[in-house]
Design a protein around this motif. Structure first.
Motif, PDB file in Angstrom:
ATOM      1  N   ALA A  50     -23.222  -4.718   9.014  1.00 27.57           N
ATOM      2  CA  ALA A  50     -21.816  -4.905   9.405  1.00 27.57           C
ATOM      3  C   ALA A  50     -21.619  -6.285  10.011  1.00 27.57           C
ATOM      4  O   ALA A  50     -20.622  -6.950   9.758  1.00 27.57           O
ATOM      5  N   GLN A  78     -17.252  -4.191  -1.209  1.00 30.58           N
ATOM      6  CA  GLN A  78     -17.517  -3.415  -0.001  1.00 30.58           C
ATOM      7  C   GLN A  78     -16.531  -2.267   0.029  1.00 30.58           C
ATOM      8  O   GLN A  78     -15.334  -2.494  -0.069  1.00 30.58           O
ATOM      9  N   VAL A  80     -14.727   0.474   2.160  1.00 30.76           N
ATOM     10  CA  VAL A  80     -14.430   0.706   3.579  1.00 30.76           C
ATOM     11  C   VAL A  80     -13.570   1.954   3.700  1.00 30.76           C
ATOM     12  O   VAL A  80     -12.648   2.148   2.909  1.00 30.76           O
ATOM     13  N   ASP A  81     -13.874   2.787   4.682  1.00 26.81           N
ATOM     14  CA  ASP A  81     -13.030   3.950   4.931  1.00 26.81           C
ATOM     15  C   ASP A  81     -11.687   3.466   5.451  1.00 26.81           C
ATOM     16  O   ASP A  81     -11.634   2.652   6.374  1.00 26.81           O
ATOM     17  N   VAL A  82     -10.600   3.992   4.868  1.00 23.65           N
ATOM     18  CA  VAL A  82      -9.282   3.438   5.192  1.00 23.65           C
ATOM     19  C   VAL A  82      -8.862   3.741   6.622  1.00 23.65           C
ATOM     20  O   VAL A  82      -8.062   3.010   7.193  1.00 23.65           O
ATOM     21  N   LEU A  83      -9.372   4.795   7.202  1.00 29.39           N
ATOM     22  CA  LEU A  83      -8.956   5.133   8.565  1.00 29.39           C
ATOM     23  C   LEU A  83      -9.934   4.646   9.627  1.00 29.39           C
ATOM     24  O   LEU A  83      -9.545   3.976  10.566  1.00 29.39           O
ATOM     25  N   SER A  84     -11.211   4.975   9.459  1.00 26.33           N
ATOM     26  CA  SER A  84     -12.182   4.576  10.487  1.00 26.33           C
ATOM     27  C   SER A  84     -12.605   3.123  10.322  1.00 26.33           C
ATOM     28  O   SER A  84     -13.151   2.524  11.243  1.00 26.33           O
ATOM     29  N   ARG A  85     -12.354   2.558   9.141  1.00 24.54           N
ATOM     30  CA  ARG A  85     -12.738   1.185   8.816  1.00 24.54           C
ATOM     31  C   ARG A  85     -14.242   0.962   8.867  1.00 24.54           C
ATOM     32  O   ARG A  85     -14.714  -0.150   9.055  1.00 24.54           O
ATOM     33  N   LEU A  87     -17.862   0.787   7.089  1.00 22.21           N
ATOM     34  CA  LEU A  87     -18.352   0.486   5.748  1.00 22.21           C
ATOM     35  C   LEU A  87     -18.959   1.750   5.151  1.00 22.21           C
ATOM     36  O   LEU A  87     -19.655   2.498   5.848  1.00 22.21           O
TER      37      LEU A  87
END
Lengths: 217, 141
Positions: A50, A78, A80-85, A87
């Motif tokens: 990260a 990459q 990325v989770d849209v909510l928790s951001r 990776l």
């Protein structure tokens, strides 16, 4: 090869939904692929990855250490989770140093002392925030800087042809594509007129229903 | 207010709001954005109110992008009407929003404090919980 960014990776046997467990253990799943490189699922330490991946762009050369070998790689994607951001997954593309590579490189706009902004309150709109380039890995630029101070009036543009590209790099975009444009700010009168016009419009639904479909048949 | 110019069917079923946004979850135009944190319907009226709040707060600095479009007709039965006799009339148009969806973006050289204030004021006009995100932190961590 890049000494600045180095990542240590291990081979990964776990694939599919089971990689969730790896993520819980603080690891980041990824894949290494490239010309003459067999696609290999890998895993890297999340925290170090990260930190490194925050600084690198799509045109930054990294060194990936795997099984005692060092691969010069680009980060291709990459997830990325849209909510928790956090990776979720990362794609590494291994490069051959003697073959050209195509990638996107960021366009950085230097927006200080722009006459169009100072004199006419123009808004700088960045149309292309990255351009596709082709070059040898050793020539890969971190980014391409554009000096917007040449924009004198509203409507002035900087095109791909105007970009200051380092030697050995070919830009694959249309030379006439606009990169930055100085646009006029929306005037208060225009805004109100727009709002009023909108008030008067009735919800009009043009139905493309059965009648038309049957007629087409 | 925003609404489709033409539609294939006049009325729609309500549908379900499952999962997170897959598309439209990244900042693509501006530097700061308002991201939805819960699912819901955002009406055309709310979008317009949010847009006005933002343009007013920004006072002609920078630019606003609306990343959602109200393309779902929401119907309502007439008051005091009995059940049956067909579906109600279209009352308003709404955008279907899932968690993670970028609803508004601001950018074009607007200072950070102004952008954040504009987005905060816009968030008060919406019926879904949201947060402000910046382009720099959208990826990586």
């Amino acid at each position: 090869m890049s000494d600045q960014y180095v990542l240590e990776a291990n081979r990964r046997e776990v694939t599919g939904k089971k990689v969730k467990r790896l993520r819980r253990e603080g690891k980041l799943p990824g894949i290494l692929y490239g010309h003459k490189v067999e696609p290999t699922p890998v895993v890297v330490d999340y925290r170090t990855a990260a930190k490194v991946l925050r600084d690198v762009g799509t045109s930054t050369l990294l060194t990936l250490k795997l099984d005692g070998k060092e691969y010069p790689v680009l980060v291709r994607e990459q997830q990325v989770d849209v909510l928790s951001r956090q990776l979720l997954h990362v794609d590494f593309q291994a490069l051959a140093m003697d073959e050209t590579v195509r990638t996107q490189v960021d366009v950085v706009v230097l927006d200080e002392n722009v006459p169009a902004v100072k004199n006419y309150s123009a808004i700088l709109t960045v149309v292309l925030d990255s351009v596709e380039i082709e070059c040898l890995p050793k020539d890969l630029p971190e980014n391409i800087t554009v000096d917007a101070s040449v924009l004198q009036e509203i409507g002035d543009t900087i095109t791909v042809a105007d970009l200051n590209v380092p030697a050995g790099v070919t830009v694959l975009e249309d030379p006439e594509s606009v990169v930055v444009v100085a646009t006029a700010p929306e005037s208060a009168a225009e805004e109100e007129a727009e709002a009023e016009a909108e008030e008067g419009v009735e919800p009009e639904v043009i139905e493309k229903g059965k009648g038309e479909e049957e007629a087409e048949e | 207010m925003l609404m489709p110019k033409r539609v294939k069917y006049r009325k729609q079923m309500r549908g379900r709001l499952k999962g997170k946004a897959r598309r439209g979850a990244e900042i693509n135009f501006g530097e700061y954005a308002l991201q939805a944190l819960e699912p819901g319907w955002v009406s055309a009226r709310q979008i317009e109110a949010a847009r006005r709040a933002m343009t007013r707060a920004m006072r002609r600095r920078g630019k606003v992008w609306i990343r959602i479009f109200p393309d779902k007709p929401i119907t309502k039965r007439a008051a005091e009407s009995r059940m049956g006799k067909g579906k109600g009339a279209v009352e308003y148009w709404a955008a279907v929003v899932k968690p993670g969806r970028i609803m508004f973006e601001v950018g074009g050289g607007v200072p950070e404090d102004v952008a954040r204030r504009a987005l905060r004021l816009a968030s008060y006009k919406l019926s879904v919980k949201s947060r402000i995100i910046a382009l720099e932190t959208a990826e990586g961590e």
